[in-house]
Write a protein that holds these residues in place. Structure first.
Motif, PDB file in Angstrom:
ATOM      1  N   ILE A 158       4.653  13.740  -9.788  1.00 23.90           N
ATOM      2  CA  ILE A 158       4.816  13.154  -8.444  1.00 23.90           C
ATOM      3  C   ILE A 158       4.310  11.713  -8.437  1.00 23.90           C
ATOM      4  O   ILE A 158       3.329  11.383  -9.092  1.00 23.90           O
ATOM      5  CB  ILE A 158       4.026  13.975  -7.398  1.00 23.90           C
ATOM      6  CG1 ILE A 158       4.354  15.467  -7.503  1.00 23.90           C
ATOM      7  CG2 ILE A 158       4.266  13.461  -5.979  1.00 23.90           C
ATOM      8  CD1 ILE A 158       5.710  15.869  -7.005  1.00 23.90           C
ATOM      9  N   LYS A 159       5.024  10.884  -7.695  1.00 30.91           N
ATOM     10  CA  LYS A 159       4.592   9.483  -7.527  1.00 30.91           C
ATOM     11  C   LYS A 159       4.304   9.241  -6.051  1.00 30.91           C
ATOM     12  O   LYS A 159       5.137   8.684  -5.335  1.00 30.91           O
ATOM     13  CB  LYS A 159       5.700   8.527  -8.006  1.00 30.91           C
ATOM     14  CG  LYS A 159       6.034   8.653  -9.480  1.00 30.91           C
ATOM     15  CD  LYS A 159       5.433   7.502 -10.226  1.00 30.91           C
ATOM     16  CE  LYS A 159       5.550   7.682 -11.732  1.00 30.91           C
ATOM     17  NZ  LYS A 159       4.657   6.804 -12.454  1.00 30.91           N
ATOM     18  N   PRO A 160       3.144   9.654  -5.572  1.00 32.91           N
ATOM     19  CA  PRO A 160       2.878   9.512  -4.131  1.00 32.91           C
ATOM     20  C   PRO A 160       2.644   8.049  -3.737  1.00 32.91           C
ATOM     21  O   PRO A 160       2.224   7.257  -4.578  1.00 32.91           O
ATOM     22  CB  PRO A 160       1.601  10.327  -3.917  1.00 32.91           C
ATOM     23  CG  PRO A 160       1.106  10.717  -5.257  1.00 32.91           C
ATOM     24  CD  PRO A 160       2.004  10.177  -6.307  1.00 32.91           C
ATOM     25  N   PRO A 161       2.922   7.719  -2.453  1.00 35.48           N
ATOM     26  CA  PRO A 161       2.594   6.362  -1.998  1.00 35.48           C
ATOM     27  C   PRO A 161       1.092   6.138  -2.160  1.00 35.48           C
ATOM     28  O   PRO A 161       0.309   7.057  -1.923  1.00 35.48           O
ATOM     29  CB  PRO A 161       2.965   6.364  -0.517  1.00 35.48           C
ATOM     30  CG  PRO A 161       3.799   7.563  -0.309  1.00 35.48           C
ATOM     31  CD  PRO A 161       3.472   8.544  -1.379  1.00 35.48           C
ATOM     32  N   PHE A 162       0.705   4.942  -2.558  1.00 35.88           N
ATOM     33  CA  PHE A 162      -0.701   4.636  -2.828  1.00 35.88           C
ATOM     34  C   PHE A 162      -1.612   5.078  -1.682  1.00 35.88           C
ATOM     35  O   PHE A 162      -2.641   5.708  -1.901  1.00 35.88           O
ATOM     36  CB  PHE A 162      -0.867   3.135  -3.085  1.00 35.88           C
ATOM     37  CG  PHE A 162      -2.281   2.725  -3.359  1.00 35.88           C
ATOM     38  CD1 PHE A 162      -2.863   2.968  -4.587  1.00 35.88           C
ATOM     39  CD2 PHE A 162      -3.044   2.107  -2.377  1.00 35.88           C
ATOM     40  CE1 PHE A 162      -4.178   2.603  -4.845  1.00 35.88           C
ATOM     41  CE2 PHE A 162      -4.359   1.738  -2.620  1.00 35.88           C
ATOM     42  CZ  PHE A 162      -4.918   1.991  -3.858  1.00 35.88           C
ATOM     43  N   LYS A 189       0.826  -1.207   0.000  1.00 37.95           N
ATOM     44  CA  LYS A 189       0.000   0.000   0.000  1.00 37.95           C
ATOM     45  C   LYS A 189       0.865   1.264   0.000  1.00 37.95           C
ATOM     46  O   LYS A 189       0.361   2.357  -0.126  1.00 37.95           O
ATOM     47  CB  LYS A 189      -0.901   0.011   1.241  1.00 37.95           C
ATOM     48  CG  LYS A 189      -1.997  -1.044   1.216  1.00 37.95           C
ATOM     49  CD  LYS A 189      -3.290  -0.487   0.642  1.00 37.95           C
ATOM     50  CE  LYS A 189      -4.417  -1.492   0.638  1.00 37.95           C
ATOM     51  NZ  LYS A 189      -4.270  -2.535  -0.388  1.00 37.95           N
ATOM     52  N   PHE A 190       2.167   1.102   0.165  1.00 36.71           N
ATOM     53  CA  PHE A 190       3.042   2.268   0.232  1.00 36.71           C
ATOM     54  C   PHE A 190       3.986   2.357  -0.959  1.00 36.71           C
ATOM     55  O   PHE A 190       4.881   3.178  -0.993  1.00 36.71           O
ATOM     56  CB  PHE A 190       3.801   2.272   1.563  1.00 36.71           C
ATOM     57  CG  PHE A 190       2.857   2.429   2.714  1.00 36.71           C
ATOM     58  CD1 PHE A 190       2.466   3.682   3.133  1.00 36.71           C
ATOM     59  CD2 PHE A 190       2.294   1.319   3.328  1.00 36.71           C
ATOM     60  CE1 PHE A 190       1.553   3.839   4.156  1.00 36.71           C
ATOM     61  CE2 PHE A 190       1.373   1.460   4.349  1.00 36.71           C
ATOM     62  CZ  PHE A 190       1.003   2.730   4.765  1.00 36.71           C
ATOM     63  N   ARG A 191       3.751   1.506  -1.944  1.00 44.91           N
ATOM     64  CA  ARG A 191       4.581   1.607  -3.148  1.00 44.91           C
ATOM     65  C   ARG A 191       4.155   2.854  -3.914  1.00 44.91           C
ATOM     66  O   ARG A 191       2.995   3.277  -3.846  1.00 44.91           O
ATOM     67  CB  ARG A 191       4.415   0.353  -4.001  1.00 44.91           C
ATOM     68  CG  ARG A 191       3.062   0.253  -4.687  1.00 44.91           C
ATOM     69  CD  ARG A 191       2.857  -1.120  -5.285  1.00 44.91           C
ATOM     70  NE  ARG A 191       1.462  -1.488  -5.190  1.00 44.91           N
ATOM     71  CZ  ARG A 191       0.733  -1.915  -6.206  1.00 44.91           C
ATOM     72  NH1 ARG A 191       1.276  -2.052  -7.384  1.00 44.91           N
ATOM     73  NH2 ARG A 191      -0.524  -2.219  -6.041  1.00 44.91           N
ATOM     74  N   PRO A 192       5.079   3.459  -4.653  1.00 43.44           N
ATOM     75  CA  PRO A 192       4.714   4.667  -5.395  1.00 43.44           C
ATOM     76  C   PRO A 192       3.659   4.354  -6.447  1.00 43.44           C
ATOM     77  O   PRO A 192       3.703   3.303  -7.085  1.00 43.44           O
ATOM     78  CB  PRO A 192       6.024   5.108  -6.039  1.00 43.44           C
ATOM     79  CG  PRO A 192       6.968   3.981  -5.891  1.00 43.44           C
ATOM     80  CD  PRO A 192       6.472   3.090  -4.805  1.00 43.44           C
ATOM     81  N   THR A 193       2.697   5.266  -6.585  1.00 40.13           N
ATOM     82  CA  THR A 193       1.669   5.070  -7.597  1.00 40.13           C
ATOM     83  C   THR A 193       1.630   6.322  -8.462  1.00 40.13           C
ATOM     84  O   THR A 193       2.463   7.198  -8.301  1.00 40.13           O
ATOM     85  CB  THR A 193       0.312   4.787  -6.930  1.00 40.13           C
ATOM     86  OG1 THR A 193      -0.632   4.471  -7.943  1.00 40.13           O
ATOM     87  CG2 THR A 193      -0.197   5.981  -6.149  1.00 40.13           C
ATOM     88  N   ARG A 194       0.677   6.398  -9.395  1.00 37.36           N
ATOM     89  CA  ARG A 194       0.624   7.618 -10.197  1.00 37.36           C
ATOM     90  C   ARG A 194      -0.537   8.483  -9.766  1.00 37.36           C
ATOM     91  O   ARG A 194      -1.499   8.031  -9.172  1.00 37.36           O
ATOM     92  CB  ARG A 194       0.582   7.310 -11.686  1.00 37.36           C
ATOM     93  CG  ARG A 194      -0.639   6.556 -12.151  1.00 37.36           C
ATOM     94  CD  ARG A 194      -0.579   6.334 -13.640  1.00 37.36           C
ATOM     95  NE  ARG A 194       0.736   5.886 -14.078  1.00 37.36           N
ATOM     96  CZ  ARG A 194       1.198   4.655 -13.909  1.00 37.36           C
ATOM     97  NH1 ARG A 194       0.457   3.762 -13.322  1.00 37.36           N
ATOM     98  NH2 ARG A 194       2.390   4.313 -14.324  1.00 37.36           N
ATOM     99  N   CYS A 195      -0.397   9.756 -10.081  1.00 41.46           N
ATOM    100  CA  CYS A 195      -1.404  10.746  -9.732  1.00 41.46           C
ATOM    101  C   CYS A 195      -2.464  10.767 -10.838  1.00 41.46           C
ATOM    102  O   CYS A 195      -2.134  10.609 -12.006  1.00 41.46           O
ATOM    103  CB  CYS A 195      -0.714  12.096  -9.610  1.00 41.46           C
ATOM    104  SG  CYS A 195      -1.829  13.439  -9.262  1.00 41.46           S
TER     105      CYS A 195
END
Ligand SMILES: [Zn+2]
Ligand SMILES: [Zn+2]
Length: 376
Positions: free
Chosen positions: A205-209, A192-198
């Protein structure tokens, strides 16, 4: 049910100085069973705090309180007359013996307290062991549930399923059928904390999911420079239209163009309608802030029409319209992948042109749309 444990301890050590501590745990189904591991019986070298007879020395003492008629079984009325008959030396001796008696009782009280403390410590230690065991059982149950779910939740191409998707138990050759997700798999597909896309297609920015919605709220509310606004809505359905505010008419453009994302909400999931033109194709799709598995449960319907015809009564109808119904797409899929494999609604310039309006006030009216998201 909620696992509970209760502890029953036998009374303070009896005279023969053996102790038996019995710990009873409640099994999952509510009936009580005695755990053989938690039962112990042993001897301790602690002197009994409650001797039944007095020490011999006290009995033989010539100035014993008994001899002087001052023992505990003497009636209070007789006590005073007995005391008056005593010689001063006998009073002193009686006083000394009394002090001795008090000291002995104090020592006994201390011993009793010490025993209680030891008992308490043993109970606490056993309690801790039970709690640890309960936690272990719960963890194992969770692991088992996860293993049971695994074949469904892993949606990989058949070719990688055996290599990336899972790790075989090392006793596989003996017949163990279990496959566990690997750490690589967790980091790549589950965490759940892997980078995801906006959902903003222009955002780098690639915020954590787990913190994606926070990012949308903080960075895309229109106040942050260089960040697109994301339209937030609180409904599973939306009617609006796209415009082109660039000087150059949209169909003359040869580079990729994207439009502002529009939020939709269904159940407790957040969705975003996206629009991108990769000349000469247009791609429209609905992202779900969720996994591939979540995406499988929801569908979106996108309808395109001429903006100036919106709300026309049925007999007039639309001069032209196009609609699409298909699955929503997990936020983990890139826009490049979506365009490459045409995962959403794809329409050609030639099909879109007839739905677009005119250019006025340096604003080019593109097509109108209606989008809704719902559970399959
Ligand atoms: Zn993780
Ligand atoms: Zn962003």
């Amino acid at each position: 049910g909620d696992p509970e444990s209760s502890i029953l301890v036998s009374k303070i050590p009896s005279r023969q100085q053996t102790k038996r501590v019995t710990i009873t745990t409640r099994s999952e189904y509510g009936n009580y069973r005695e755990s053989p591991l938690a039962t112990s019986s042993y001897r301790e070298d602690i002197p009994s705090p409650l001797p039944s007879t007095r020490p011999a020395s006290a009995m033989e003492s010539p100035t014993s309180l008994h001899t002087l008629g001052l023992g505990p079984e003497v009636h209070p009325n007789d006590l005073e007359s007995n005391l008056r008959r005593l010689k001063p030396i006998q009073v002193i001796s009686a006083y000394l013996e009394l002090m001795d008696h008090v000291k002995r009782m104090e020592r006994q009280a201390d011993l009793r307290e010490e025993l209680l403390r030891r008992n308490q410590k043993q109970i606490e230690a056993k309690d801790k062991i039970i709690k640890e065991r309960d936690m272990l059982v719960r963890k194992m149950e969770r692991d088992l549930e996860r293993i049971d779910e695994e074949p469904e939740s892993v949606s990989l191409a058949p070719s990688d399923a055996s290599t990336i998707g899972a790790v075989r138990c090392r006793f596989f050759s003996s017949g163990c059928p279990y496959r566990l997700p690997s750490m690589e798999f967790h980091e790549d597909r589950e965490c759940k904390f892997r980078p995801t896309r906006c959902p903003s297609l222009t955002c780098p920015i690639k915020p954590p999911f787990a913190k994606l919605l926070e990012h949308v709220q903080d960075d895309h509310n229109g106040s942050k420079k260089g960040r697109d606004r994301i339209c937030r809505n609180n409904s599973n359905q939306l009617v609006s239209s796209y415009v082109n505010i660039d000087k150059e008419p949209v169909f003359y453009k040869t580079t990729r163009m994207t439009w502002v994302a529009n939020e939709l909400i269904c159940d407790s999931f957040h969705f975003f309608l996206e629009c991108m033109r990769v000349p000469p194709d247009w791609h429209l799709w609905v992202y779900i802030i969720g996994s591939e598995k979540d995406a499988e449960k929801y569908q979106a319907t996108i309808q395109l029409f001429r903006e100036d015809e919106y709300g026309q009564v049925a007999d007039l109808g639309y001069s032209a319209q196009r609609s699409y119904t298909g699955q929503v797409i997990s936020i983990h899929r890139s826009k490049e992948e979506i365009a490459e494999f045409s995962l959403g609604f794809m329409v050609h310039d030639k099909q879109i042109r007839s739905l677009c309006g005119t250019i006025s006030n340096a604003e080019e009216q593109l097509f109108g749309y209606e989008v809704s998201v719902y559970r399959k």
